[in-house]
Design a protein around this motif. Sequence first.
Motif, PDB file in Angstrom:
ATOM      1  N   ILE A  69       0.834  -1.203   0.000  1.00 19.80           N
ATOM      2  CA  ILE A  69       0.000   0.000   0.000  1.00 19.80           C
ATOM      3  C   ILE A  69       0.871   1.257   0.000  1.00 19.80           C
ATOM      4  O   ILE A  69       0.594   2.211  -0.738  1.00 19.80           O
ATOM      5  N   VAL A  70       1.928   1.268   0.799  1.00 21.22           N
ATOM      6  CA  VAL A  70       2.837   2.417   0.831  1.00 21.22           C
ATOM      7  C   VAL A  70       3.489   2.604  -0.537  1.00 21.22           C
ATOM      8  O   VAL A  70       3.539   3.726  -1.059  1.00 21.22           O
ATOM      9  N   ASP A  71       3.982   1.534  -1.127  1.00 15.27           N
ATOM     10  CA  ASP A  71       4.601   1.618  -2.455  1.00 15.27           C
ATOM     11  C   ASP A  71       3.624   2.179  -3.481  1.00 15.27           C
ATOM     12  O   ASP A  71       3.985   3.028  -4.302  1.00 15.27           O
ATOM     13  N   TYR A  72       2.388   1.713  -3.428  1.00 14.04           N
ATOM     14  CA  TYR A  72       1.374   2.198  -4.362  1.00 14.04           C
ATOM     15  C   TYR A  72       1.133   3.692  -4.162  1.00 14.04           C
ATOM     16  O   TYR A  72       1.089   4.464  -5.128  1.00 14.04           O
ATOM     17  N   ALA A  73       0.991   4.102  -2.902  1.00 13.23           N
ATOM     18  CA  ALA A  73       0.745   5.520  -2.612  1.00 13.23           C
ATOM     19  C   ALA A  73       1.908   6.390  -3.078  1.00 13.23           C
ATOM     20  O   ALA A  73       1.692   7.481  -3.617  1.00 13.23           O
ATOM     21  N   ILE A  74       3.122   5.920  -2.900  1.00 14.15           N
ATOM     22  CA  ILE A  74       4.300   6.684  -3.328  1.00 14.15           C
ATOM     23  C   ILE A  74       4.342   6.812  -4.850  1.00 14.15           C
ATOM     24  O   ILE A  74       4.589   7.893  -5.384  1.00 14.15           O
ATOM     25  N   ASN A  75       4.090   5.722  -5.533  1.00 13.02           N
ATOM     26  CA  ASN A  75       4.255   5.691  -6.990  1.00 13.02           C
ATOM     27  C   ASN A  75       3.042   6.153  -7.787  1.00 13.02           C
ATOM     28  O   ASN A  75       3.179   6.482  -8.966  1.00 13.02           O
ATOM     29  N   HIS A  76       1.859   6.176  -7.171  1.00 11.65           N
ATOM     30  CA  HIS A  76       0.645   6.471  -7.926  1.00 11.65           C
ATOM     31  C   HIS A  76      -0.207   7.592  -7.329  1.00 11.65           C
ATOM     32  O   HIS A  76      -1.388   7.724  -7.680  1.00 11.65           O
ATOM     33  N   SER A  77       0.367   8.357  -6.410  1.00 12.27           N
ATOM     34  CA  SER A  77      -0.364   9.494  -5.843  1.00 12.27           C
ATOM     35  C   SER A  77       0.641  10.587  -5.496  1.00 12.27           C
ATOM     36  O   SER A  77       1.847  10.381  -5.571  1.00 12.27           O
ATOM     37  N   ASN A  78       0.103  11.708  -5.109  1.00 12.20           N
ATOM     38  CA  ASN A  78       0.962  12.787  -4.620  1.00 12.20           C
ATOM     39  C   ASN A  78       0.622  13.135  -3.169  1.00 12.20           C
ATOM     40  O   ASN A  78       0.899  14.224  -2.704  1.00 12.20           O
ATOM     41  N   TYR A  79       0.010  12.205  -2.463  1.00  7.24           N
ATOM     42  CA  TYR A  79      -0.399  12.424  -1.082  1.00  7.24           C
ATOM     43  C   TYR A  79       0.792  12.470  -0.128  1.00  7.24           C
ATOM     44  O   TYR A  79       1.787  11.773  -0.320  1.00  7.24           O
TER      45      TYR A  79
END
Length: 92
Positions: A69-79
């Motif tokens: 989930i962290v990897d996804y958030a880093i790579n696919h969001s700007n949150y």
Amino acid sequence: MIIIKRVLVMTVGKTHSGKTTFARALEKMLFNSVVIDQDNHAEFINTYYKTLQPKQGPNTFKHAITQTIVDYAINHSNYHLIICNSNRSRKN
């Protein structure tokens, strides 16, 4: 003009020490942020995949879900990321 890069906040503390409460309050104050809460991942595992939990040692299954989930958030969001419930053992 002020440019703010992404922020990572990780809460660390004993069980029931207020990590989730702090993270949720911070999420409301920090625009464009998301809480990634390991309690939710543990609940998901306990509900759907209880038999896959490690019988002893660290919960590598829960940590793998959190990392995904962290990897996804880093790579696919700007949150901005607020990682919640990185528990220490009661002895520490």
